[in-house]
Design a protein around this motif. Structure first.
Motif, mmCIF file in Angstrom:
data_model
loop_
_atom_site.group_PDB
_atom_site.id
_atom_site.type_symbol
_atom_site.label_atom_id
_atom_site.label_comp_id
_atom_site.label_asym_id
_atom_site.label_seq_id
_atom_site.Cartn_x
_atom_site.Cartn_y
_atom_site.Cartn_z
ATOM 1 N N UNK A 243 42.232 40.892 52.706
ATOM 2 C CA UNK A 243 42.032 40.202 53.856
ATOM 3 C C UNK A 243 41.779 40.807 55.372
ATOM 4 N N UNK A 244 42.258 42.071 55.354
ATOM 5 C CA UNK A 244 42.209 42.757 56.673
ATOM 6 C C UNK A 244 40.853 43.359 56.728
ATOM 7 N N UNK A 245 40.312 43.965 55.295
ATOM 8 C CA UNK A 245 39.049 44.276 55.319
ATOM 9 C C UNK A 245 37.953 43.418 55.519
ATOM 10 N N UNK A 246 38.266 41.950 55.321
ATOM 11 C CA UNK A 246 37.041 41.062 55.898
ATOM 12 C C UNK A 246 36.914 41.244 57.408
ATOM 13 N N UNK A 247 38.027 41.583 58.136
ATOM 14 C CA UNK A 247 38.121 41.493 59.617
ATOM 15 C C UNK A 247 37.246 42.761 60.323
ATOM 16 N N UNK A 248 37.794 43.969 59.676
ATOM 17 C CA UNK A 248 37.427 45.375 60.302
ATOM 18 C C UNK A 248 36.223 45.996 59.555
ATOM 19 N N UNK A 249 36.031 45.761 58.335
ATOM 20 C CA UNK A 249 34.956 46.382 57.704
ATOM 21 C C UNK A 249 34.980 48.106 57.635
ATOM 22 N N UNK B 150 33.912 44.950 50.571
ATOM 23 C CA UNK B 150 34.246 43.437 51.111
ATOM 24 C C UNK B 150 33.501 43.599 52.475
ATOM 25 N N UNK B 151 32.594 42.394 52.631
ATOM 26 C CA UNK B 151 31.885 42.138 53.847
ATOM 27 C C UNK B 151 32.727 41.948 55.062
ATOM 28 N N UNK B 152 32.544 42.355 56.347
ATOM 29 C CA UNK B 152 31.459 43.085 56.773
ATOM 30 C C UNK B 152 31.587 44.605 56.620
ATOM 31 N N UNK B 153 31.022 45.410 55.599
ATOM 32 C CA UNK B 153 31.356 46.573 55.134
ATOM 33 C C UNK B 153 30.475 47.483 56.138
ATOM 34 N N UNK B 154 31.168 48.438 56.763
ATOM 35 C CA UNK B 154 30.307 49.543 57.590
ATOM 36 C C UNK B 154 29.361 50.304 56.679
ATOM 37 N N UNK B 155 30.005 50.644 55.701
ATOM 38 C CA UNK B 155 29.211 51.408 54.527
ATOM 39 C C UNK B 155 28.054 50.652 54.000
ATOM 40 N N UNK B 156 28.047 49.484 53.991
ATOM 41 C CA UNK B 156 26.547 48.574 53.739
ATOM 42 C C UNK B 156 25.740 48.579 54.902
ATOM 43 N N UNK C 10 38.396 36.296 59.427
ATOM 44 C CA UNK C 10 37.112 36.238 58.414
ATOM 45 C C UNK C 10 36.550 35.094 58.202
ATOM 46 N N UNK C 11 37.102 33.858 58.430
ATOM 47 C CA UNK C 11 36.244 32.812 58.670
ATOM 48 C C UNK C 11 35.438 32.598 59.637
ATOM 49 N N UNK C 12 35.666 33.157 60.694
ATOM 50 C CA UNK C 12 34.609 33.058 61.677
ATOM 51 C C UNK C 12 33.502 34.229 61.536
ATOM 52 N N UNK C 13 33.970 35.219 61.195
ATOM 53 C CA UNK C 13 33.098 36.394 61.058
ATOM 54 C C UNK C 13 32.098 36.204 59.793
ATOM 55 N N UNK D 290 30.734 42.213 67.470
ATOM 56 C CA UNK D 290 31.072 41.950 68.759
ATOM 57 C C UNK D 290 32.166 40.741 68.944
ATOM 58 N N UNK D 291 31.587 39.651 67.955
ATOM 59 C CA UNK D 291 32.662 38.434 67.823
ATOM 60 C C UNK D 291 34.010 38.860 67.543
ATOM 61 N N UNK D 292 34.139 39.725 66.463
ATOM 62 C CA UNK D 292 35.401 40.020 66.064
ATOM 63 C C UNK D 292 36.157 40.886 67.315
#
Length: 426
Positions: A104-110, A151-157, A224-227, A243-245
């Motif tokens: 879940x945290x990954x879907x926020x931080x990337x 997991x999106x939003x992924x910095x690697x992607x 994560x729902x918003x992002x 930026x929204x995050x």
């Protein structure tokens, strides 16, 4: 080999072995290669600037900052609490809590390092107290942290999308199923570890505990729902989502949780910028490397050699996976993507590999590399959080690495596994 090829290969390898930081090693090699090729050094400074001007790369510092803000603002603790009430009663329950919370945290931080640090600081002490071996607890946190590249939003992607000139949204979608399967594989490892070491189970959460956890974690779960909803709903781009995050994390941390103080922001911003500076330096210096690779026609020569000696796509993919895993064990993963990106894309095109599928293979390798000894980035984050030495973590991490390798093979040889969601959503 030509003097240029020797400089790019043996020269770069020698600098890395003696401990020169990757960004500076690449920079020194590029300067030497430009001198050998008699190319004006002004080209290097121009490439530095041009390579970091992509709008998509703005997502990197903002997602890094979002992860730091959410950790400091208490959202990571809320996510752990939510995961706890749903899966703690299973065999290996606290291990499952770690994986789900990291997911879940990954879907926020990337960000894999941010996820490892945020979840590790909470879960490593708790798992150790409840009977899990400390080395295993650290290894699990490290491997759960590296779910973030998939997991999106992924910095690697984001980085690979810029390098390969592919849709970042499509790459995000392609990583969802591999990321979820990797999480499930880690949970299986947790189950087996708990069975083997007879770790006591925890009673199932009561209805009141579930209600309180959801009530307290609603703001964390909305992130994560918003992002992701904004990205896939076409409301904003992945860069705008970063930026929204940050704005959302500041709002929740200061107004809702009231744990984030304004005087904390300079230190938080500095931590995010420190990691961002490393990433952007590698990207900038590696741009010059790409110029030299093109000048020496290394991509063309390597592609010719592969097509002459390897005739089947499956053999090429296996060879690339082995090469990538070996490099990821001794090099920075972002450096590998940036430096070898043009070569890898040329090889994939020659064997008619779908570029989105190929990007998912590369990023899955990147995720594994961040947890692979001896220089996995998240490995050192886990060691810093726990105080354990590399040998102790290394001995415990191999079952998790093997589970992730099985997922890599599925991603590599079953393209539909990565492309099915992309075809549906796009």
């Amino acid at each position: 080999m030509s003097a240029l090829a020797w400089m790019l290969s043996a020269g770069f390898g020698s600098l890395v072995v003696i401990g020169v930081p990757f960004a500076f090693a690449i920079g020194l090699v590029v300067v030497g290669a430009l001198w050998i090729a008699d190319i004006d050094l002004i080209l290097l400074s121009q490439s530095f600037v041009a390579s970091t001007q992509s709008f998509s790369l703005l997502a990197i510092p903002f997602f890094m900052l979002a992860g730091e803000l959410m950790s400091a603002g208490g959202l990571s603790e809320r996510l752990v609490r939510v995961a706890d009430v749903f899966v703690r009663h299973l065999t290996g329950g606290l291990g499952h809590v770690t994986v789900v919370a990291a997911l879940i945290f990954a879907t926020i931080s990337g960000s894999a390092p941010a996820t490892t640090a945020a979840i590790g600081a909470i879960m490593i002490p708790v798992m150790t107290q409840r009977g899990y071996q400390r080395g295993f607890a650290v290894a699990l946190v490290v491997c759960a942290g590296v779910l973030a590249p998939l997991i999106p939003p992924s910095i690697a992607f984001v980085i690979w999308g810029v390098i390969a000139e592919q849709s970042i949204s499509r790459l995000f979608t392609a990583g969802i199923l591999p990321g979820l399967l990797m999480a499930i594989s880690l949970m299986i490892i947790c189950y087996l570890h708990a069975k083997r070491h007879k770790v006591a189970t925890i009673p199932r959460a009561t209805f009141a505990e579930v209600r309180d956890a959801l009530r307290g974690g609603i703001w964390a779960l909305l992130a994560p729902v918003i992002v992701l909803g904004g990205i896939y709903g076409g409301i904003f781009t992945p860069t705008e989502a970063s930026v929204v995050s940050c704005v959302y994390a500041i709002f929740v941390g200061t107004v809702i949780e009231r744990r984030l103080k304004l005087n904390d922001l300079p230190a938080i911003v500095w931590r995010a910028l420190s990691v961002t500076a490393i990433i952007m330096s590698i990207i900038a210096f590696s741009s010059g490397f790409g110029i030299i690779v093109a000048q020496a026609q290394l991509a063309h020569h390597l592609t010719e050699w592969l097509t002459a000696h390897i005739h089947e796509k499956w053999q090429m993919l296996l060879a690339l996976n082995v090469m990538f895993m070996l490099l990821a064990a001794i090099m920075d993963e972002i450096a590998i993507m940036v430096v070898l990106g043009p070569l890898l894309m040329a090889i994939a095109a020659s064997f008619q590999v779908d570029p989105i599928h190929f990007g998912t293979i590369i990023v899955t390798n990147v995720a594994m590399g961040m947890a692979t000894p001896p220089v996995g980035y998240c490995l050192f984050v886990g060691m810093a959080v726990s105080g354990l030495k590399l040998g102790e973590v290394t001995r415990a991490i191999w079952p998790c690495i093997l589970a992730m390798f099985a997922v890599l093979m599925l991603v590599t040889y079953v393209p539909a596994f990565t492309l099915v969601l992309q075809d549906v959503l796009h």
